[in-house]
Design a protein around this motif. Structure first.
Motif, PDB file in Angstrom:
ATOM      1  N   SER A 128       0.833  -1.205   0.000  1.00 38.65           N
ATOM      2  CA  SER A 128       0.000   0.000   0.000  1.00 38.65           C
ATOM      3  C   SER A 128       0.867   1.253   0.000  1.00 38.65           C
ATOM      4  CB  SER A 128      -0.920  -0.007   1.225  1.00 38.65           C
ATOM      5  OG  SER A 128      -1.694   1.168   1.288  1.00 38.65           O
ATOM      6  N   GLY A 129       1.969   1.221   0.761  1.00 36.32           N
ATOM      7  CA  GLY A 129       2.866   2.375   0.770  1.00 36.32           C
ATOM      8  C   GLY A 129       3.518   2.615  -0.572  1.00 36.32           C
ATOM      9  N   VAL A 130       3.906   1.517  -1.249  1.00 34.20           N
ATOM     10  CA  VAL A 130       4.498   1.658  -2.585  1.00 34.20           C
ATOM     11  C   VAL A 130       3.473   2.235  -3.555  1.00 34.20           C
ATOM     12  CG1 VAL A 130       5.428   0.380  -4.541  1.00 34.20           C
ATOM     13  CG2 VAL A 130       6.200  -0.151  -2.231  1.00 34.20           C
ATOM     14  N   LEU A 131       2.251   1.732  -3.486  1.00 35.59           N
ATOM     15  CA  LEU A 131       1.211   2.242  -4.378  1.00 35.59           C
ATOM     16  C   LEU A 131       0.961   3.727  -4.132  1.00 35.59           C
ATOM     17  CD1 LEU A 131      -0.893   1.624  -6.550  1.00 35.59           C
ATOM     18  CD2 LEU A 131      -2.474   0.952  -4.732  1.00 35.59           C
ATOM     19  N   ARG A 135       1.606   6.751  -6.854  1.00 34.03           N
ATOM     20  CA  ARG A 135       0.518   7.658  -7.227  1.00 34.03           C
ATOM     21  C   ARG A 135       0.863   9.109  -6.901  1.00 34.03           C
ATOM     22  NH1 ARG A 135      -4.629   4.068  -4.978  1.00 34.03           N
ATOM     23  NH2 ARG A 135      -4.842   2.724  -6.836  1.00 34.03           N
ATOM     24  N   ALA A 136       1.598   9.317  -5.809  1.00 40.35           N
ATOM     25  CA  ALA A 136       1.935  10.690  -5.415  1.00 40.35           C
ATOM     26  C   ALA A 136       3.164  11.216  -6.141  1.00 40.35           C
ATOM     27  CB  ALA A 136       2.165  10.755  -3.900  1.00 40.35           C
ATOM     28  N   GLY A 137       4.101  10.338  -6.465  1.00 44.89           N
ATOM     29  CA  GLY A 137       5.373  10.819  -6.994  1.00 44.89           C
ATOM     30  C   GLY A 137       5.575  10.670  -8.474  1.00 44.89           C
ATOM     31  N   VAL A 138       4.758   9.848  -9.135  1.00 45.00           N
ATOM     32  CA  VAL A 138       4.938   9.603 -10.570  1.00 45.00           C
ATOM     33  C   VAL A 138       3.919  10.428 -11.346  1.00 45.00           C
ATOM     34  CG1 VAL A 138       4.900   7.865 -12.398  1.00 45.00           C
ATOM     35  CG2 VAL A 138       5.831   7.299 -10.157  1.00 45.00           C
ATOM     36  N   GLY A 139       4.415  11.162 -12.338  1.00 45.21           N
ATOM     37  CA  GLY A 139       3.523  11.977 -13.166  1.00 45.21           C
ATOM     38  C   GLY A 139       3.517  13.438 -12.792  1.00 45.21           C
ATOM     39  N   ALA A 158       2.071  -4.753  -9.018  1.00 51.48           N
ATOM     40  CA  ALA A 158       2.868  -4.213 -10.120  1.00 51.48           C
ATOM     41  C   ALA A 158       1.984  -3.823 -11.295  1.00 51.48           C
ATOM     42  CB  ALA A 158       3.915  -5.237 -10.553  1.00 51.48           C
ATOM     43  N   ALA A 159       0.914  -4.570 -11.520  1.00 51.62           N
ATOM     44  CA  ALA A 159      -0.001  -4.213 -12.606  1.00 51.62           C
ATOM     45  C   ALA A 159      -0.656  -2.859 -12.337  1.00 51.62           C
ATOM     46  CB  ALA A 159      -1.056  -5.300 -12.774  1.00 51.62           C
ATOM     47  N   GLU A 160      -1.009  -2.597 -11.065  1.00 49.88           N
ATOM     48  CA  GLU A 160      -1.582  -1.292 -10.723  1.00 49.88           C
ATOM     49  C   GLU A 160      -0.550  -0.176 -10.892  1.00 49.88           C
ATOM     50  OE1 GLU A 160      -4.233  -0.767  -7.315  1.00 49.88           O
ATOM     51  OE2 GLU A 160      -3.956  -2.897  -6.886  1.00 49.88           O
ATOM     52  N   LEU A 161       0.673  -0.440 -10.455  1.00 49.16           N
ATOM     53  CA  LEU A 161       1.725   0.565 -10.603  1.00 49.16           C
ATOM     54  C   LEU A 161       1.973   0.875 -12.073  1.00 49.16           C
ATOM     55  CD1 LEU A 161       4.339  -0.775  -8.002  1.00 49.16           C
ATOM     56  CD2 LEU A 161       2.466   0.833  -7.622  1.00 49.16           C
ATOM     57  N   ALA A 162       1.998  -0.159 -12.900  1.00 48.43           N
ATOM     58  CA  ALA A 162       2.255   0.042 -14.327  1.00 48.43           C
ATOM     59  C   ALA A 162       1.109   0.790 -14.996  1.00 48.43           C
ATOM     60  CB  ALA A 162       2.470  -1.310 -15.004  1.00 48.43           C
ATOM     61  N   ALA A 163      -0.128   0.521 -14.571  1.00 46.72           N
ATOM     62  CA  ALA A 163      -1.271   1.216 -15.174  1.00 46.72           C
ATOM     63  C   ALA A 163      -1.184   2.719 -14.916  1.00 46.72           C
ATOM     64  CB  ALA A 163      -2.574   0.648 -14.616  1.00 46.72           C
ATOM     65  N   HIS A 164      -0.831   3.086 -13.672  1.00 43.11           N
ATOM     66  CA  HIS A 164      -0.688   4.518 -13.367  1.00 43.11           C
ATOM     67  C   HIS A 164       0.473   5.130 -14.138  1.00 43.11           C
ATOM     68  CE1 HIS A 164      -0.657   8.212 -10.943  1.00 43.11           C
ATOM     69  NE2 HIS A 164       0.657   8.065 -10.894  1.00 43.11           N
ATOM     70  N   THR A 165       1.598   4.421 -14.182  1.00 46.26           N
ATOM     71  CA  THR A 165       2.778   4.949 -14.878  1.00 46.26           C
ATOM     72  C   THR A 165       2.520   5.077 -16.373  1.00 46.26           C
ATOM     73  OG1 THR A 165       4.177   3.906 -13.205  1.00 46.26           O
ATOM     74  CG2 THR A 165       5.244   4.603 -15.250  1.00 46.26           C
ATOM     75  N   ALA A 166       1.828   4.104 -16.962  1.00 47.15           N
ATOM     76  CA  ALA A 166       1.525   4.168 -18.393  1.00 47.15           C
ATOM     77  C   ALA A 166       0.659   5.378 -18.715  1.00 47.15           C
ATOM     78  CB  ALA A 166       0.822   2.890 -18.833  1.00 47.15           C
ATOM     79  N   LEU A 167      -0.299   5.662 -17.845  1.00 50.21           N
ATOM     80  CA  LEU A 167      -1.145   6.837 -18.070  1.00 50.21           C
ATOM     81  C   LEU A 167      -0.317   8.116 -18.000  1.00 50.21           C
ATOM     82  CD1 LEU A 167      -4.009   7.917 -18.510  1.00 50.21           C
ATOM     83  CD2 LEU A 167      -4.300   7.950 -16.031  1.00 50.21           C
ATOM     84  N   CYS A 168       0.618   8.170 -17.063  1.00 55.43           N
ATOM     85  CA  CYS A 168       1.475   9.351 -16.942  1.00 55.43           C
ATOM     86  C   CYS A 168       2.388   9.502 -18.155  1.00 55.43           C
ATOM     87  CB  CYS A 168       2.307   9.259 -15.666  1.00 55.43           C
ATOM     88  SG  CYS A 168       1.337   9.311 -14.135  1.00 55.43           S
ATOM     89  N   VAL A 169       2.941   8.385 -18.629  1.00 52.83           N
ATOM     90  CA  VAL A 169       3.794   8.444 -19.819  1.00 52.83           C
ATOM     91  C   VAL A 169       2.982   8.893 -21.025  1.00 52.83           C
ATOM     92  CG1 VAL A 169       5.172   7.066 -21.430  1.00 52.83           C
ATOM     93  CG2 VAL A 169       5.433   6.736 -18.970  1.00 52.83           C
ATOM     94  N   ASP A 170       1.744   8.405 -21.132  1.00 56.18           N
ATOM     95  CA  ASP A 170       0.915   8.799 -22.274  1.00 56.18           C
ATOM     96  C   ASP A 170       0.546  10.269 -22.195  1.00 56.18           C
ATOM     97  OD1 ASP A 170      -0.603   7.805 -24.683  1.00 56.18           O
ATOM     98  OD2 ASP A 170      -2.272   8.630 -23.534  1.00 56.18           O
ATOM     99  N   ASN A 171       0.271  10.768 -20.989  1.00 53.26           N
ATOM    100  CA  ASN A 171       0.008  12.204 -20.848  1.00 53.26           C
ATOM    101  C   ASN A 171       1.223  13.019 -21.270  1.00 53.26           C
ATOM    102  OD1 ASN A 171      -2.575  11.796 -19.883  1.00 53.26           O
ATOM    103  ND2 ASN A 171      -1.974  11.864 -17.734  1.00 53.26           N
TER     104      ASN A 171
END
Length: 686
Positions: free
Chosen positions: A137-140, A144-148, A300-313
């Motif tokens: 939960s802390g990693v997630l 979410r707070a630090g990526v993007g 990891a799938a949740e982390l990647a989904a958030h990161t992918a959205l940030c990369v696409d933005n």
């Protein structure tokens, strides 16, 4: 039954209950004496699992809990024994049979009826799954707070690896499809073979960990490997890293790095969005870290989904910014126009704001207009509005308007554009984006040594005198373009000595810095202006925070006195011939060809005749030999001349019409008092 009999019954019941508690409790329980030796222990105590309980009795606690890591258990127990302060729900890291675990311990000091210290009671609970869930939960939350936080796809990868190492993985790698970095649309899965990926981020808990590729390298992923499989079916996978795995031979460089780092578990997660492959995340665990499991894969799938959205933005921003920058380059002048009395250079600090523009416009009578402005907004919308306002400024400048009047008309134009934007359909996001802009418009006159300027908004130029002193002209700030006009625009005239440097910028922060800095600017007249621009950029502190800025740096030069003459004329018809003779003589001295001389004399005749008939004295004729040949006639009248198409039977009325046909340009410039009628003729050598 007597009271003593009741007590004996309670004692007889309590002892079997205590025995049952130690035998049946799922929580590890044990008692320690004052020497921290085991007095009693139950089978579920972590140190007692798999061992007969009798073998643990009498042994020191440090031997029973030798699996505890990073903590001095004996010191913790001694502190409770000596102070009586209980230790509640204290989490300890341990390792049992090579498996990392977490235990929560509660320790109480036990005292007898007379206060004598008997020892310690210890309760231990296995909270490994709870702590793993808390870590996940802390990693997630960290991702979410630090990526993007930025709109840079490469920095997004750096933010990701910083958030997951070492909290979730011992090493992390982010690789993004190279075309996505440039702003192109991501390809559909399965990813075509040999598609180049850029390694945008790498982080490891070990400073000496080997790498198959450096950050910034562009390479394709050999296959078949877990990496190519993840980019094909867009599914994450946990892969045990067996040195004998056949897929390692397909990518020798990566296989060598994995072997050298002693990684034992790999979690490959595709960066995907709407069935497209954006990139790949590779997570490794090495040494004593546990292997990735199904829960880690889900996280990891949740982390990647958030990161992918940030990369696409970031990709979308990159594409929009690239398009806006391309359009802006087409809308802005590539280099300043050359002027005899003003040397100018354009400068972009840290890139160009898509809504910023600059311009130098040649005006009549050897004058030059300098313009800098910036439109609020982002990317294409700001660029489009900038192009409209720049075009409007250039069109208005052709009318020889004073700076304050020009900005007043530009304000009206901006208001019309803002009204059109407000009338867009309700679903158009541009409708909710107000059109506002700042602008400074200045006119430099080398013949008077002055600069007249007016501002809309917060922009103001910086004047660097020949001796190096810096001043900011006190110009009243007019209303921003596109906002309600709650105050009039005002023009300010300042003296600009020869050899001065004028700096116009689209950000007030740069103006404030230049006006407050104690470091003199090297404005030597012999120094190339481009060198001065470079020195200006080098002198800016990195933490100034000016962002993008468009800048004009202009250095004034003396106008050759022999290339400008003027004569006072009497308000008498005989002055027409005098004006013609003086003009002919001056043009001969300037080596002007006969055809141009004849046309100029004809223009002078018509303009002087009109001034005598319809103007007011005093009259003045001025000739300026610059990039064009300028002829001016000034009088104190305020009647505006107009072009008249005389009929075939009319004997007069054709003077201004003839003038307009002979001249390349002509116009009227008003001053206080009077007006100036001017014409420009193109010189053959120009």
């Amino acid at each position: 039954m007597t009271h003593s009999a009741d007590l004996r019954l309670v004692d007889e019941t309590a002892v079997p209950m205590l025995d049952a508690l130690f035998e049946q409790s799922p929580i590890g329980l044990h008692l320690l004496d004052t020497e921290l030796r085991v007095v009693r222990i139950n089978p579920t105590t972590p140190g007692a699992k798999g061992m007969p309980v009798d073998e643990l009795l009498g042994r020191p606690a440090r031997e029973v809990y030798d699996m505890i890591e990073d903590e001095d258990v004996e010191a913790l127990l001694t502190h409770v024994l000596e102070t009586g302060e209980p230790l509640r729900e204290y989490v300890l890291r341990a390792r049992l049979d090579g498996d990392p675990r977490h235990f929560e311990a509660t320790v109480l000091r036990l005292r007898g009826p007379r206060g004598r210290v008997l020892g310690l009671a210890v309760a231990v609970t296995d909270v490994t799954e709870r702590e793993r869930a808390r870590t996940r939960s802390g990693v997630l939350d960290a991702v979410r707070a630090g990526v993007g936080r930025t709109l840079d796809p490469t920095l997004t990868g750096e933010e990701f690896v910083t958030a997951v190492v070492p909290a979730f993985a011992d090493a992390a790698i982010v690789e993004v499809v190279d075309a996505v970095i440039r702003g192109d649309d991501p390809p559909l899965a399965p990813l075509p073979p040999d598609t180049p990926l850029m390694r945008t981020a790498y982080r490891s808990g070990s400073a000496t960990a080997p790498r198959a590729h450096q950050v910034g390298d562009v390479h394709s992923v050999p296959g078949p490997t877990p990496f190519t499989q993840a980019l094909t079916d867009l599914r994450p996978r946990v892969v045990p890293l067996d040195p004998a795995a056949p897929w390692l031979s397909a990518d020798p460089a990566r296989a060598q790095a994995i072997t050298a780092s002693r990684a034992h578990s790999l979690l490959v997660v595709p960066l995907t969005l709407r069935d497209t492959a954006i990139g790949l995340i590779s997570l490794y665990r090495a040494g004593p870290a546990p292997a990735f499991d199904a829960g880690d894969q889900e996280l990891a799938a949740e982390l990647a989904a958030h990161t992918a959205l940030c990369v696409d933005n970031a990709r979308r921003y990159t594409r929009e910014h690239t398009v806006a920058a391309t359009v802006q380059r087409q809308l802005l002048p590539r280099s300043p126009e050359t002027h005899t009395s003003l040397e100018a250079a354009y400068l972009s600090v840290t890139g160009v704001d898509p809504g910023a523009w600059y311009d130098t416009i040649a005006l009549s009578s050897a004058r030059t207009a300098l313009v800098v402005g910036t439109v609020a907004g982002r990317a294409l919308n700001a660029t489009a509005a900038m192009g409209q306002l720049r075009t409007a400024v250039r069109s208005l400048s052709a009318f020889d308007l004073p700076p304050d009047e020009l900005l007043a008309r530009l304000h009206d134009t901006a208001g019309q554009l803002a009204a059109e934007r407000a009338d867009l359909p309700l679903g158009d996001p541009l409708r909710r984006e107000a059109l506002t802009a700042d602008c400074v418009y200045a006119v430099h006159d080398p013949l008077t040594g002055t600069c007249t300027l007016a501002t809309a908004g917060r922009l103001a130029p910086v004047l660097v005198h020949p001796d190096g002193t810096v001043t900011v002209p006190a110009t009243p700030a007019g209303p921003r373009l596109g906002t309600p006009r709650d105050a009039p625009f005002a023009a300010t005239e300042v003296e600009v000595p020869e050899g001065s440097v004028l700096i116009f910028t689209s950000t007030p922060l740069l103006t404030s810095y230049l006006s407050a800095t104690s470091t003199p600017l090297p404005t030597s007249p012999d120094r190339p202006l481009q060198d001065l621009c470079d020195a200006l950029v080098y002198a800016l502190p990195p933490d100034l925070g000016i962002g993008d800025a468009a800048v004009i740096v202009a250095r004034t030069r003396p106008f050759p006195s022999e290339r400008c003459v003027s004569w006072q004329l009497a308000p008498d018809p005989t002055s027409v011939a005098t004006a013609r003779h003086r003009t002919a003589a001056q043009l001969t001295a300037w080596h002007i060809d006969d055809d141009t001389s004849h046309e100029t004399q004809l223009i002078v005749s018509e303009l002087v005749t009109n001034a005598i008939r319809y103007g007011s004295p005093p009259l003045e004729l001025r000739l300026i030999h610059d990039r064009t040949l300028t002829c001016e006639v000034r009088d104190n009248g305020d009647a505006a001349p107009h072009l008249h198409h005389a009929g075939t039977a009319e004997e007069g009325g054709r003077g201004l019409f003839i003038t307009s046909q002979l001249a390349a340009a002509w116009g009227t410039r008003y001053s206080s008092p009077g007006k100036t009628i001017w014409t420009e003729l193109t010189l053959p050598d120009r």
